[in-house]
Design a protein around this motif. Sequence first.
Motif, PDB file in Angstrom:
ATOM      1  N   VAL A   1     -82.300  32.161  66.302  1.00 56.89           N
ATOM      2  CA  VAL A   1     -82.756  31.037  67.121  1.00 56.89           C
ATOM      3  C   VAL A   1     -82.617  29.780  66.273  1.00 56.89           C
ATOM      4  O   VAL A   1     -83.097  29.739  65.136  1.00 56.89           O
ATOM      5  N   GLU A   2     -81.951  28.769  66.817  1.00 56.84           N
ATOM      6  CA  GLU A   2     -81.751  27.556  66.026  1.00 56.84           C
ATOM      7  C   GLU A   2     -82.552  26.400  66.612  1.00 56.84           C
ATOM      8  O   GLU A   2     -83.066  26.479  67.723  1.00 56.84           O
ATOM      9  N   GLN A   3     -82.631  25.335  65.842  1.00 56.10           N
ATOM     10  CA  GLN A   3     -83.375  24.139  66.234  1.00 56.10           C
ATOM     11  C   GLN A   3     -84.790  24.473  66.686  1.00 56.10           C
ATOM     12  O   GLN A   3     -85.258  24.031  67.739  1.00 56.10           O
ATOM     13  N   LEU A   4     -85.446  25.275  65.882  1.00 51.61           N
ATOM     14  CA  LEU A   4     -86.799  25.681  66.224  1.00 51.61           C
ATOM     15  C   LEU A   4     -87.721  24.455  66.237  1.00 51.61           C
ATOM     16  O   LEU A   4     -87.736  23.678  65.281  1.00 51.61           O
TER      17      LEU A   4
ATOM     18  N   GLY B   1     -86.988  27.088  70.913  1.00 56.20           N
ATOM     19  CA  GLY B   1     -85.718  26.856  70.228  1.00 56.20           C
ATOM     20  C   GLY B   1     -84.568  27.274  71.130  1.00 56.20           C
ATOM     21  O   GLY B   1     -84.785  27.617  72.302  1.00 56.20           O
ATOM     22  N   ARG B   2     -83.341  27.203  70.563  1.00 61.50           N
ATOM     23  CA  ARG B   2     -82.172  27.658  71.315  1.00 61.50           C
ATOM     24  C   ARG B   2     -81.616  28.912  70.674  1.00 61.50           C
ATOM     25  O   ARG B   2     -81.520  28.981  69.445  1.00 61.50           O
ATOM     26  N   LEU B   3     -81.227  29.889  71.504  1.00 66.65           N
ATOM     27  CA  LEU B   3     -80.563  31.058  70.955  1.00 66.65           C
ATOM     28  C   LEU B   3     -79.268  30.589  70.298  1.00 66.65           C
ATOM     29  O   LEU B   3     -78.528  29.795  70.888  1.00 66.65           O
ATOM     30  N   THR B   4     -79.007  31.065  69.084  1.00 62.88           N
ATOM     31  CA  THR B   4     -77.772  30.720  68.387  1.00 62.88           C
ATOM     32  C   THR B   4     -76.598  31.235  69.229  1.00 62.88           C
ATOM     33  O   THR B   4     -76.695  32.328  69.797  1.00 62.88           O
TER      34      THR B   4
END
Lengths: 114, 900
Positions: free
Chosen positions: B170-173, B299-302
């Motif tokens: 998960v990115e941009q948490l 967040g967004r899923l990578t």
Amino acid sequence: MAHDQSDLLQGTLELMILKTLSIEPMHGWGITQRIQQTSRDVFQVNQGSLYPALQRLTSRGLIRAEWRTTENNRRARYYIVTRAGQQDLARERAQWERASAAVNWVLAWDGRTA
Amino acid sequence: MSRVSKWYWAARERLRTVFFRNRAETEMDEELRFHLEMEAEKLVRAEGLPPLEARRRAGIAFGGVERFKEDVREARGLDWLATTRLDFVLGLRMLAKYPALTLVGGLGMAVGIAVSVGFFAFVGMHINATLPLDEGDRIVALENRDVEINNEERRSIHDFVAWRRELRSVEQLGAFRNVGRNLVTGNGLPEPVVVAEMTAAGFRVARVAPLLGRYLVEEDERSSAPAVLVIGYDVWQRRFNADSNIVGREVRFGRTIHTIVGVMPKGFEFPQNHQYWVPLRVDPTAYARRKGPGIFIFGRLTPGVTMEEAQAELAAIGRRTASAFPETHAQIRPMVMPYVHSLTDVQGISQWQVISMQFMMTIVLIVVALNVAVLVYARTAMRQGEIAVRTALGASRRRIVAQLFVEALVLAMLAAALGLAIAHVGIRLGNRILEMEMGTPFWARYGLRLETVLFTIGVAVLAAVIVGVLPALQATGRRVQADLRQLGGGTGLRLGKTWTTLIVAQVAIAAAALPMAVNEGWNQIRHDMTRPTYAMEEYLAGAVRPESAMELTLGADSLAPTSRFGLGMTELLRRLESEPEVVGASYEANLPDRSGPVEVEGVPAPLDSPSGHRVISQGVGPRYLELYEARIVAGRGFGPADMDTASTSVIVNQAFVRQVAGGGNALGRRVRYAPSGADTVGVSERRWYEIVGVVENLETNEMDPTLVRPRLYYPVGASQAAEVWLTVRVRAPAAPADFAPRLRALAMSVDPDLRLGMTYSADYFERQSQLAVRLVALILGLILLSVFLLSAAGVYALTSVTVTRRRREIGIRSALGAHPRQVLLGVFGGVARQIGLGLAVGLVAAALIVVGTGETMGGRARVLIPAFGVVMSVVALLGALGPARRGLKIQPTEALRSEG
């Protein structure tokens, strides 16, 4: 009414209609008369089978219908074979001849030669 | 080329038959006429027949004209369109012809459809909703779940920091929390607003660029950074007049000055429904694990990673944390889920659960549709003659089933329209209740959606299949040929065993379930009759909380009380009482350790609540009881000395004395709170409180005085409370709403950090709750009514078919001189026995439920159950009345002749 739909395979009736119409455009009643005449009274086409068969052929694009005047000055619905109908007739006819010949061979077989 | 020609002529023919259907039909007639004329002429020529005779013979030779036409139409293929249109018209006529069936069946199905569609739409809005953002379905929420108490644990700042560092899938948490603020601009009144304290990553997750200026960046999160604010489009328009030089302007939240650095575009309300964003300053060193404010993490899923893979990685991190910090994290399981699920509090719900719930919700409709099918079957029985004639004219079984299906579809579609309307009302109510908690989230699309319409059509078709096709298959089964012979007598069809059993079972279920349903509704209505004794419309109320600047001075747990807030509240009350328009002011404030059942010294706990007496405990401020003109009937009221943490005085109402203390003297008795499961305080440490006064009830119920709830009032000083519910009584003729701005200004003048929320007239909540109660009553009433009507209609169908079937017998008996009553008894004896059996089974079941569950419906079971036996019998009688009258009107001669 001796030979009606039950005696006549559906495909055969349609083949005969196509053949009849390939000579000249004709109305429904004319088709029954012509088939009866050319089959030497063997086939008397029932109207109950004829018109649905004509409708099927029309829906498949093998024939088309148009209103014309008869020689007695009456309005009648004439059926005309389309180009696709002509080709279909040739194909069906070849198939019919092969099949009927095969049936004849079977019936003519006397049990000795193959 | 030939293929093109084939296609062209075929298409032309199809278009002709679909769009010029009438012309095609006329041409078919003309062609037929021509054929018959030619045939007749041939007969005249060949056999010398007179023209008239020739025509007759030609006609006979041709055979069934209708059948011929049907065959030609069938050969056309696409003609089903035209026939279906005809069936629809027929279906509409049937609705008008059988109004009772239309009404009963339509209403019943509408209720069933409303339940199913309402659930579907609600799920679509709140569970399966995706965010209207770029790749919104990839945005996820992450939260800790405490498996011991089966609830989420949002105090997870430490975990957030760890996840942000370690998590790859998960990115941009990011994280946010809601905080209330008093917004002060210029010299205007303060406005209570909800602000999102959000990490800068939130804006990158949303992928929406600012309209003006910038959005928040990481530097803003540093504690030494200047206080900045990003505002939403609506606020920019409304509050700042769309000022194009807004960036750099300063506003105040309470006493803190913030600089506006950006404006977000129209429609941007991420993370929930926000218009104000300030940086969330995450400092894990300030709090212990599982302490500090609750936050939402997202967040967004990578790219390329699935939800399952993210969950697996997160779970692995969770296991490491649990073994490193077992004292706080042993029962903690981190979870990743669709973003909306976390905010609507439906964590961990699977698609399968949703589908199975949807199925459960649709069962109601299926049951109702089966009922209606019985009725339609009975009607089809009456139309057996019509079906036989159509068959004779050449209609295939498929054709007749299709016609009956379309008829049912017409009814089902009408029911669907009504059902959709009912569902709409229900959903609006549901949304309103949800919005009281969280406002309208930005992803909510409350309008009628295409999926909902399609689903509604789907369930309507399902209902139509049950209602139309099942009876049609039965009715067009084996006996059709036989029925042709019996045409006119109409005696062919009998209601099969299955249908009879269904009707009888339905009567049984109605008899068993209705008493309980009515009892439930009755309870609702009686509770609804409880009214306050004071004039609600004179009171203005609203929550007052400390501005969070005050909270921060206290560190750690932000909800701890503050003496500055207490001082402010005391001063506000003082100023309010010197206002000429104000009669009085006080507040309610509940303390966390003063709730739940109470033990009363010398009074044993009731049997149904062994832990203690169920009472409402209410913390009140100074002069609260006086504010409502509640008279002290024994003992004393609260004095200034009671507004102190050490006070053990409590006051109870008369309902408490009557219901809890058994009507005796309550003064001087001691009470204490029963230990609650989660409470760590030992039993010996629980404090005793002494009843020092008895006060009048503040509510009455003329229907049933025992419904006035026992209350226990305890004093709460302003400095003890984290927040209070302030109530001001406004002197008539001034309206409370008119005083609201003055109240806001007073609060502001006392302390800008005293944050007054939305204000309400006291009867607002009363109206709201009454609305909800009324809606529940309406839905319950609708379901009751449809069960009733369907039962009556089922009985009607049963008796009606019986009469039709036995016309001949009735006729003969009458002809032989039997008394009408005798005839009816003979005919209806069987039906009466069946219905009687159903009733008996139902009533016994109801009685067994009462005995088994011990739910005596407040002692009303003894009256209600037999009463329903009588009511259902009357319903059955009414259902049988019509057919019976018809039976008596049968003329013997007619019945016999028609059979001939």
